[in-house]
Design a protein around this motif. Sequence first.
Motif, PDB file in Angstrom:
ATOM      1  N   ASP A  10       0.819  -1.213   0.000  1.00  0.00           N
ATOM      2  CA  ASP A  10       0.000   0.000   0.000  1.00  0.00           C
ATOM      3  C   ASP A  10       0.850   1.258   0.000  1.00  0.00           C
ATOM      4  O   ASP A  10       0.465   2.283  -0.589  1.00  0.00           O
ATOM      5  N   LEU A  11       2.012   1.214   0.671  1.00  0.00           N
ATOM      6  CA  LEU A  11       2.873   2.397   0.727  1.00  0.00           C
ATOM      7  C   LEU A  11       3.662   2.592  -0.564  1.00  0.00           C
ATOM      8  O   LEU A  11       4.001   3.722  -0.922  1.00  0.00           O
ATOM      9  N   GLN A  12       3.968   1.493  -1.241  1.00  0.00           N
ATOM     10  CA  GLN A  12       4.756   1.627  -2.466  1.00  0.00           C
ATOM     11  C   GLN A  12       3.991   2.330  -3.583  1.00  0.00           C
ATOM     12  O   GLN A  12       4.586   3.076  -4.375  1.00  0.00           O
ATOM     13  N   GLU A  13       2.691   2.126  -3.610  1.00  0.00           N
ATOM     14  CA  GLU A  13       1.906   2.740  -4.692  1.00  0.00           C
ATOM     15  C   GLU A  13       1.940   4.255  -4.650  1.00  0.00           C
ATOM     16  O   GLU A  13       2.242   4.900  -5.662  1.00  0.00           O
ATOM     17  N   PRO A  14       1.645   4.901  -3.485  1.00  0.00           N
ATOM     18  CA  PRO A  14       1.760   6.375  -3.465  1.00  0.00           C
ATOM     19  C   PRO A  14       3.186   6.851  -3.702  1.00  0.00           C
ATOM     20  O   PRO A  14       3.393   7.919  -4.283  1.00  0.00           O
ATOM     21  N   LEU A  15       4.177   6.075  -3.262  1.00  0.00           N
ATOM     22  CA  LEU A  15       5.563   6.488  -3.508  1.00  0.00           C
ATOM     23  C   LEU A  15       5.874   6.467  -5.000  1.00  0.00           C
ATOM     24  O   LEU A  15       6.564   7.351  -5.520  1.00  0.00           O
ATOM     25  N   ARG A  16       5.398   5.418  -5.668  1.00  0.00           N
ATOM     26  CA  ARG A  16       5.597   5.370  -7.114  1.00  0.00           C
ATOM     27  C   ARG A  16       4.917   6.566  -7.795  1.00  0.00           C
ATOM     28  O   ARG A  16       5.448   7.149  -8.743  1.00  0.00           O
ATOM     29  N   MET A  17       3.730   6.903  -7.291  1.00  0.00           N
ATOM     30  CA  MET A  17       2.999   8.032  -7.864  1.00  0.00           C
ATOM     31  C   MET A  17       3.765   9.336  -7.646  1.00  0.00           C
ATOM     32  O   MET A  17       3.898  10.164  -8.562  1.00  0.00           O
ATOM     33  N   ILE A  18       4.282   9.521  -6.420  1.00  0.00           N
ATOM     34  CA  ILE A  18       5.049  10.737  -6.118  1.00  0.00           C
ATOM     35  C   ILE A  18       6.271  10.825  -7.011  1.00  0.00           C
ATOM     36  O   ILE A  18       6.570  11.881  -7.605  1.00  0.00           O
ATOM     37  N   THR A  19       6.991   9.706  -7.114  1.00  0.00           N
ATOM     38  CA  THR A  19       8.208   9.698  -7.933  1.00  0.00           C
ATOM     39  C   THR A  19       7.878   9.979  -9.397  1.00  0.00           C
ATOM     40  O   THR A  19       8.587  10.748 -10.085  1.00  0.00           O
ATOM     41  N   ARG A  20       6.803   9.366  -9.899  1.00  0.00           N
ATOM     42  CA  ARG A  20       6.442   9.546 -11.312  1.00  0.00           C
ATOM     43  C   ARG A  20       6.068  11.003 -11.613  1.00  0.00           C
ATOM     44  O   ARG A  20       6.530  11.584 -12.602  1.00  0.00           O
ATOM     45  N   PHE A  21       5.234  11.606 -10.739  1.00  0.00           N
ATOM     46  CA  PHE A  21       4.807  12.983 -11.010  1.00  0.00           C
ATOM     47  C   PHE A  21       5.942  13.978 -10.831  1.00  0.00           C
ATOM     48  O   PHE A  21       6.041  14.962 -11.575  1.00  0.00           O
ATOM     49  N   LEU A  22       6.832  13.720  -9.856  1.00  0.00           N
ATOM     50  CA  LEU A  22       7.985  14.607  -9.706  1.00  0.00           C
ATOM     51  C   LEU A  22       8.901  14.516 -10.914  1.00  0.00           C
ATOM     52  O   LEU A  22       9.459  15.530 -11.391  1.00  0.00           O
ATOM     53  N   SER A  23       9.060  13.303 -11.419  1.00  0.00           N
ATOM     54  CA  SER A  23       9.883  13.133 -12.619  1.00  0.00           C
ATOM     55  C   SER A  23       9.248  13.836 -13.812  1.00  0.00           C
ATOM     56  O   SER A  23       9.948  14.435 -14.651  1.00  0.00           O
ATOM     57  N   GLU A  24       7.897  13.788 -13.916  1.00  0.00           N
ATOM     58  CA  GLU A  24       7.197  14.482 -14.999  1.00  0.00           C
ATOM     59  C   GLU A  24       7.367  15.990 -14.891  1.00  0.00           C
ATOM     60  O   GLU A  24       7.552  16.684 -15.885  1.00  0.00           O
ATOM     61  N   ILE A  25       7.251  16.496 -13.642  1.00  0.00           N
ATOM     62  CA  ILE A  25       7.450  17.950 -13.433  1.00  0.00           C
ATOM     63  C   ILE A  25       8.843  18.347 -13.857  1.00  0.00           C
ATOM     64  O   ILE A  25       9.054  19.367 -14.542  1.00  0.00           O
ATOM     65  N   GLN A  26       9.833  17.522 -13.453  1.00  0.00           N
ATOM     66  CA  GLN A  26      11.214  17.831 -13.804  1.00  0.00           C
ATOM     67  C   GLN A  26      11.424  17.791 -15.316  1.00  0.00           C
ATOM     68  O   GLN A  26      12.154  18.613 -15.885  1.00  0.00           O
ATOM     69  N   ARG A  27      10.734  16.851 -15.980  1.00  0.00           N
ATOM     70  CA  ARG A  27      10.914  16.717 -17.429  1.00  0.00           C
ATOM     71  C   ARG A  27      10.203  17.836 -18.190  1.00  0.00           C
ATOM     72  O   ARG A  27      10.770  18.454 -19.095  1.00  0.00           O
ATOM     73  N   LYS A  28       8.931  18.146 -17.812  1.00  0.00           N
ATOM     74  CA  LYS A  28       8.134  19.115 -18.580  1.00  0.00           C
ATOM     75  C   LYS A  28       8.451  20.559 -18.236  1.00  0.00           C
ATOM     76  O   LYS A  28       8.377  21.457 -19.077  1.00  0.00           O
ATOM     77  N   TYR A  29       8.746  20.780 -16.950  1.00  0.00           N
ATOM     78  CA  TYR A  29       8.913  22.172 -16.527  1.00  0.00           C
ATOM     79  C   TYR A  29      10.338  22.491 -16.112  1.00  0.00           C
ATOM     80  O   TYR A  29      10.582  23.408 -15.341  1.00  0.00           O
ATOM     81  N   SER A  30      11.263  21.705 -16.638  1.00  0.00           N
ATOM     82  CA  SER A  30      12.665  21.920 -16.278  1.00  0.00           C
ATOM     83  C   SER A  30      13.141  23.322 -16.634  1.00  0.00           C
ATOM     84  O   SER A  30      13.892  23.935 -15.876  1.00  0.00           O
ATOM     85  N   ASP A  31      12.646  23.819 -17.772  1.00  0.00           N
ATOM     86  CA  ASP A  31      13.093  25.153 -18.205  1.00  0.00           C
ATOM     87  C   ASP A  31      12.545  26.244 -17.313  1.00  0.00           C
ATOM     88  O   ASP A  31      13.115  27.363 -17.253  1.00  0.00           O
ATOM     89  N   ASN A  32      11.430  25.991 -16.645  1.00  0.00           N
ATOM     90  CA  ASN A  32      10.814  27.010 -15.796  1.00  0.00           C
ATOM     91  C   ASN A  32      11.297  26.955 -14.345  1.00  0.00           C
ATOM     92  O   ASN A  32      10.899  27.796 -13.528  1.00  0.00           O
ATOM     93  N   LEU A  33      12.147  25.956 -14.032  1.00  0.00           N
ATOM     94  CA  LEU A  33      12.617  25.815 -12.653  1.00  0.00           C
ATOM     95  C   LEU A  33      14.025  26.359 -12.511  1.00  0.00           C
ATOM     96  O   LEU A  33      14.875  26.163 -13.389  1.00  0.00           O
TER      97      LEU A  33
END
Length: 447
Positions: A239-262
């Motif tokens: 149960d804990l791994q699923e939200p962690l995977r979600m957090i990691t995936r969305f953070l990676s997406e933010i880093q990939r899509k909005y890297s230029d804005n950070l």
Amino acid sequence: MYKPSNKIISIYLVIGILWILISDRSFAYFGFYGDTLLFQTLKGIGFIVASGLLFWIMLRKYENKNQKYLNRLKNITEELTLSNKRYTVVTKATNNIIWDWDFKKNQVSWGESLTKIFGYPDLENHSTWWTDKIHPEDKERVAQKFNQFLESHNKEKWSDEYRIITESGNIRHIYDRGYILFNKKGKPIRMIGSLEDISERKINEEQLKELNLQINKRVEELAVSNAELEQFAYIASHDLQEPLRMITRFLSEIQRKYSDNLDDKGKEYIHYAVDGAHRMRNLILDLLEYSRVGKFDQTIETIDLNNLIEEVTNFHEVFIKENNAIINWDHLPTIQNRKTPIQLVFQNLISNALKYHNPTEPPKIEIAHQDLEDRWLFSIKDNGIGIDPMFSEKIFIIFQRLHAKHEYSGTGIGLAICKKIIEAQGGKIWVESEEGQGSTFYFTVSK
């Protein structure tokens, strides 16, 4: 019935009659005749001398025989006296109560310990005196068992446990045992035995019984608790791994899509968040693995440890090449065990030896073994940074770390897993080390 007196009288009569018959002819042969005074005197003297000589021979014979009887009787008396002294000493020295029951007279002789242990000052020698002291709840059972023993006629030893009421009214537990003697017709004539006060032992047995009940109850409670914890750990990890995977995936997406804005600070924050999620996932996986130790369903198999070490070193192949690490081992034995837990032990110990290497020289690991008859002793020696001896026990406790996370990665569970695996098999694991001088980990495995 033959008696020596009858024999002597019979011989005397025979001699007297023979003397009367042959004495006259004997004296006539030597020239003595008639009824003269001299003739009668010599005849009387001859009879007295002949009978006296015969009596002397016979009395000497009986004296020698009687002396032998007297000596034998004296020796028997001395042996009986010594035996009685020994019996008296034993009855005084032992804590047991010695008793002697004469069935013909129905009398019982008691040892002195009876008064000392049970307090009865006046001892009656009748058998019913003792049976009256047996606890009413035990009396019928003991009597029935004893009577059956006597009726069997083919047993010599008897024993039983029962309660006795002492002179002061207290209840004592005793262990009674006896040895029975039979006559030629197989009828019991005598019985000798001892009474042992086992009250303290019975108290200890009751306490031990109560303690075992408490232990069994506690074991059952722990078994239920462990099952619940194992189930909780399994559910929690998934149960804990699923939200962690979600957090990691969305953070990676933010880093990939909005890297230029950070800016750099934003990228650093995302990096820390992703790294933290990864470490949390590793911690959850390690916890799950720790909870499963001792629950391996594998059957015992033949394991060639040389092949097993090859598998472990292949897993670290990249690290070994990059750091020029050397792992040496002698010809390791083939053992009978479950592969997964043994592989986990070697995996964790070799991994730690590589991880905590001295940065100034290439890692070098020596794996050795020793045959200790009923078990194997293995050692894994490295040339790493070493451990302060004051922490040699602490490192085997779960989550205990000696270094910061930014210095060396890990969750602090690896050595705890090794300890749990080895001790579950009845072995031991320990470390010998000096700070800056490398470490040697030892563990034993039964054959």
